[in-house]
Design an enzyme around this catalytic site. Sequence first.
Site, PDB file in Angstrom:
ATOM      1  CD  GLU A  80      -2.930  -1.062   2.376  1.00 58.78           C
ATOM      2  OE1 GLU A  80      -2.809  -0.192   3.245  1.00 58.78           O
ATOM      3  OE2 GLU A  80      -3.904  -1.837   2.321  1.00 58.78           O
ATOM      4  CD  GLU A 125      -3.372  -5.992   4.035  1.00 59.05           C
ATOM      5  OE1 GLU A 125      -4.234  -5.238   4.539  1.00 59.05           O
ATOM      6  OE2 GLU A 125      -2.161  -5.725   4.030  1.00 59.05           O
TER       7      GLU A 125
HETATM    8  C1  NOJ Z   1      -3.727  -2.483   5.575  1.00 57.88           C
HETATM    9  C2  NOJ Z   1      -2.324  -2.708   6.001  1.00 57.88           C
HETATM   10  O1  NOJ Z   1      -1.536  -3.326   5.042  1.00 57.88           O
HETATM   11  C3  NOJ Z   1      -2.169  -3.350   7.348  1.00 57.88           C
HETATM   12  O2  NOJ Z   1      -0.922  -3.002   7.829  1.00 57.88           O
HETATM   13  C4  NOJ Z   1      -3.294  -2.952   8.257  1.00 57.88           C
HETATM   14  O3  NOJ Z   1      -3.099  -3.356   9.561  1.00 57.88           O
HETATM   15  C5  NOJ Z   1      -4.573  -3.494   7.671  1.00 57.88           C
HETATM   16  N1  NOJ Z   1      -4.791  -2.945   6.353  1.00 57.88           N
HETATM   17  C6  NOJ Z   1      -5.818  -3.271   8.498  1.00 57.88           C
HETATM   18  O4  NOJ Z   1      -6.150  -1.922   8.590  1.00 57.88           O
END
Ligand code: NOJ
Length: 467
Positions: free
Chosen positions: A165, A363
């Site tokens: 991200e 994710e």
């Molecule tokens: C995105 C991120 O990659 C991760 O680090 C984070 O904890 C999760 N989403 C949940 O918000």
Amino acid sequence: MNRKFPEGFLWGAATSAPQSEGAQYEDGRTPSTWDKWFELEPEYFNQDQGPQETVQVYKRYQDDVKLMSAINHNSHRTSISWNRLLPDGKTVNEKAVQFYRDYFKRMKEEGIEPIVNLFHFDMPWWLMERGGWEARESADHFAHYAKVAFQQFGDIVHYWTTFNEPIVHVTCGYLADYHWPKVHDLKRAVQVAHHTCLAHAKAVIEFRTLDLDGKIGNILNLSPVYPRSERAEDLKAAKDAHAIHVKSFLDPTVHGTYPEHLVTLLREHDLLPETEAEDLEVIAQGAVDFLGVNYYQPIRVKEVPEAERHHPAQSLEDFSRHYDWPEKRMNPYRGWEIYPKGIYDIAMMIKEDYNNIPWFISENGMGVAEEERFIDASGEVQDDYRIEFIHDHLEYALQAMEEGANCFGYHLWTFIDCWSWLNGFKNRYGYYRLDLETHERTPKKSAHWIKDVIASGELPELNHERK
Ligand code: NOJ
């Protein structure tokens, strides 16, 4: 609809080094911005929960790998800690090499494919003191780190990714207070984004030069952008938001170019970054083999009222405003919208606009506050809401795959409840519940459910209405 998953589909979960390893200052590791920030201003962190302990994967990974195969996972994503592997940016830390080699090897022995990411929001403090991503030199430091990682672990690791991200450290650190250095400056944010793209491309170049038997990708948080209405002003807001939030990193990652519309916007607002002559050629070499797609919720936008717009823009609020869709379904335990069809829309966009490049859901998941409410008499978290969430997203992924989408896996965020930056342990996301005192890991109902889904290779029907 076909409910079967293809042979070899990757099943697993994702985490990151700073959110799971613990052992903050052990065996030569130096601080990242998160360690340092927590030391300086612990009050920013929910219930004073810092990154020092988290899941203790550094000490418990041998058993954790067994927990992965206990629920039939065949892959797992984590990241390497830059400041553990190269505590001063130059010297290789042999203890770190031993740890990661053993961790990844054990995964392999259990039939788990490691997917290894290089940067998950964790800028080493020594480099932050030199300007972090704002300093052009950071791209070269990153490329060096990437090369060392490829050399040390490239014989074991087949799937590599450069960033997680990347837009998040740009917006959260340079347009908000959610990441260090928490400044609010659009011009600096654009510079950071450019250096991040350079860093990514330079790492890809290192990877290709080493000619390893593996693939390189990038993990992007991609959300479909929906306008409030078909009115020209709303459509323009959506077009701008799509260029800023989606195409900004997706175009360089897949096409090796910056998106035209974004460049036009930046030029109009006098926001173009400082560059050097060779930068675009470097970025052209950053095209990847595959994508990781993190998807949680869509972006819904509406126009910015003329009277409220700054020119040149001062923040992203000058391009579009959040639109509160009255029909939205919310996650009642965390406050994010739940919109499973978003995954289908992303899949179709990748198919049509990005050469149908192979990608996986890297994710997806549901954060739940005070999840202890759902522990039953046997001690198991009854997370039916998470099962439904996963099911509905998988159903749309299958539909997209039936229509030709090149999706090769699904990873939940996360494996074991982990530390979530400023939120500490407020929202739980894992297949396994973490006891914060004993560090015991207990499978939730969703862990048993996914185990059966993977074993059958097929998505069961859930008796609920798909939304
Ligand atoms: C995105 C991120 O990659 C991760 O680090 C984070 O904890 C999760 N989403 C949940 O918000």
